[in-house]
Scaffold this active site. Sequence first.
Site, mmCIF file in Angstrom:
data_model
loop_
_atom_site.group_PDB
_atom_site.id
_atom_site.type_symbol
_atom_site.label_atom_id
_atom_site.label_comp_id
_atom_site.label_asym_id
_atom_site.label_seq_id
_atom_site.Cartn_x
_atom_site.Cartn_y
_atom_site.Cartn_z
ATOM 1 N N ASP A 15 0.138 12.634 -20.761
ATOM 2 C CA ASP A 15 0.737 13.016 -22.039
ATOM 3 C C ASP A 15 0.354 14.442 -22.399
ATOM 4 O O ASP A 15 -0.670 14.698 -23.042
ATOM 5 C CB ASP A 15 0.296 12.042 -23.128
ATOM 6 C CG ASP A 15 0.832 10.635 -22.887
ATOM 7 O OD1 ASP A 15 1.944 10.511 -22.327
ATOM 8 O OD2 ASP A 15 0.144 9.660 -23.240
ATOM 9 N N LYS A 37 2.766 8.404 -15.142
ATOM 10 C CA LYS A 37 3.812 8.290 -16.153
ATOM 11 C C LYS A 37 4.037 9.631 -16.834
ATOM 12 O O LYS A 37 3.102 10.265 -17.313
ATOM 13 C CB LYS A 37 3.442 7.250 -17.214
ATOM 14 C CG LYS A 37 4.511 7.088 -18.301
ATOM 15 C CD LYS A 37 4.162 5.979 -19.273
ATOM 16 C CE LYS A 37 3.300 6.449 -20.409
ATOM 17 N NZ LYS A 37 4.054 7.317 -21.385
ATOM 18 N N ASP A 63 9.318 7.563 -18.441
ATOM 19 C CA ASP A 63 9.314 6.802 -19.690
ATOM 20 C C ASP A 63 10.113 7.530 -20.764
ATOM 21 O O ASP A 63 9.551 8.192 -21.634
ATOM 22 C CB ASP A 63 7.863 6.582 -20.135
ATOM 23 C CG ASP A 63 7.769 5.644 -21.329
ATOM 24 O OD1 ASP A 63 8.707 4.865 -21.561
ATOM 25 O OD2 ASP A 63 6.729 5.700 -22.028
ATOM 26 N N LYS A 65 12.685 5.841 -22.549
ATOM 27 C CA LYS A 65 13.120 4.846 -23.533
ATOM 28 C C LYS A 65 14.570 5.076 -23.960
ATOM 29 O O LYS A 65 14.878 5.273 -25.148
ATOM 30 C CB LYS A 65 12.187 4.845 -24.736
ATOM 31 C CG LYS A 65 10.744 4.460 -24.395
ATOM 32 C CD LYS A 65 9.877 4.439 -25.635
ATOM 33 C CE LYS A 65 8.448 4.021 -25.318
ATOM 34 N NZ LYS A 65 7.721 5.032 -24.499
ATOM 35 N N ASP A 68 21.228 4.175 -26.461
ATOM 36 C CA ASP A 68 22.467 4.768 -26.947
ATOM 37 C C ASP A 68 23.588 3.787 -26.616
ATOM 38 O O ASP A 68 23.332 2.659 -26.191
ATOM 39 C CB ASP A 68 22.695 6.138 -26.288
ATOM 40 C CG ASP A 68 23.447 7.107 -27.202
ATOM 41 O OD1 ASP A 68 24.508 6.705 -27.722
ATOM 42 O OD2 ASP A 68 22.984 8.238 -27.380
ATOM 43 N N THR A 125 3.943 -0.655 -29.053
ATOM 44 C CA THR A 125 2.568 -1.072 -29.348
ATOM 45 C C THR A 125 2.008 -0.403 -30.594
ATOM 46 O O THR A 125 0.937 -0.775 -31.070
ATOM 47 C CB THR A 125 1.638 -0.800 -28.154
ATOM 48 O OG1 THR A 125 1.724 0.578 -27.790
ATOM 49 C CG2 THR A 125 2.011 -1.670 -26.967
ATOM 50 N N ARG A 216 -5.105 8.633 -22.633
ATOM 51 C CA ARG A 216 -6.212 9.454 -23.124
ATOM 52 C C ARG A 216 -7.597 9.051 -22.636
ATOM 53 O O ARG A 216 -8.431 9.936 -22.372
ATOM 54 C CB ARG A 216 -6.170 9.506 -24.652
ATOM 55 C CG ARG A 216 -5.091 10.444 -25.179
ATOM 56 C CD ARG A 216 -4.808 10.237 -26.650
ATOM 57 N NE ARG A 216 -4.030 9.024 -26.877
ATOM 58 C CZ ARG A 216 -3.530 8.672 -28.062
ATOM 59 N NH1 ARG A 216 -3.742 9.420 -29.118
ATOM 60 N NH2 ARG A 216 -2.821 7.563 -28.192
#
Length: 237
Positions: A15, A37, A63, A65, A68, A125, A216
């Site tokens: 991330d 990821k 990822d 998501k 539409d 989550t 993280r």
Amino acid sequence: MSDKARQTGLIVALDTQDPIQAKAWAHAVEGAAGVIKLGMEFAYAAGFQAVADVAKNQPLFLDLKLHDIPNTVGAAVKALSHLRPRMLTLHAVGGAEMMKAARKACDEAFPEGERPLLLAVTVLTSMDDRALAEVGVPDDTCTQVLRLAHLAMKSGMDGLICSAHELKALREALGDKPVLVTPGIRPAGAAKGDQKRVMTPAEARNAGADWIVVGRPITQAADPAAAAAAIVAELTI
């Protein structure tokens, strides 16, 4: 499959918006992570060529998501096929027709049979019962997860993104068929961050996860390689 026999793999979430940082993390965890990821933050900031560069030597969990109308999601799946992700996410709340369009596009884009696993997001989550109520869902989290999970599997999805706290219920309802990928995993003692429904790696494995996603606690560790290796060791005890 029994809990004892289950082999649970580690996905490391990279991330960041920085391609140099992402490459460094990917290289550090290469010996431990089964998959890396990359999500919206990185793809939107660095671009899809950077996604390809970072995932050059490792299986990719893309990822994004997707959510539409069916035609748009189907076209997006085809447009992303050149990245050859191992896993690709979309929101189950997009509905059956959207998920079916994604599966059809995926099958057409990968006629040789090496298509990515299509994973439907059930309930994020970061959400709990109160957050669901705020968006008009009167049921509790587990009920909503099960509703969307059944719809996703009937619509051709390979698996689900779910909280560890719904793993047992999903296994009881759907058996071993769905690939269950579980974010919100925190080693004992790690901060929860913005996740509300969390478990340790061993707890998630025992509850039925095929893959756990950890970000993280690995990438912000003083030694990301060691942190990843420690989680893999916990999964194999």
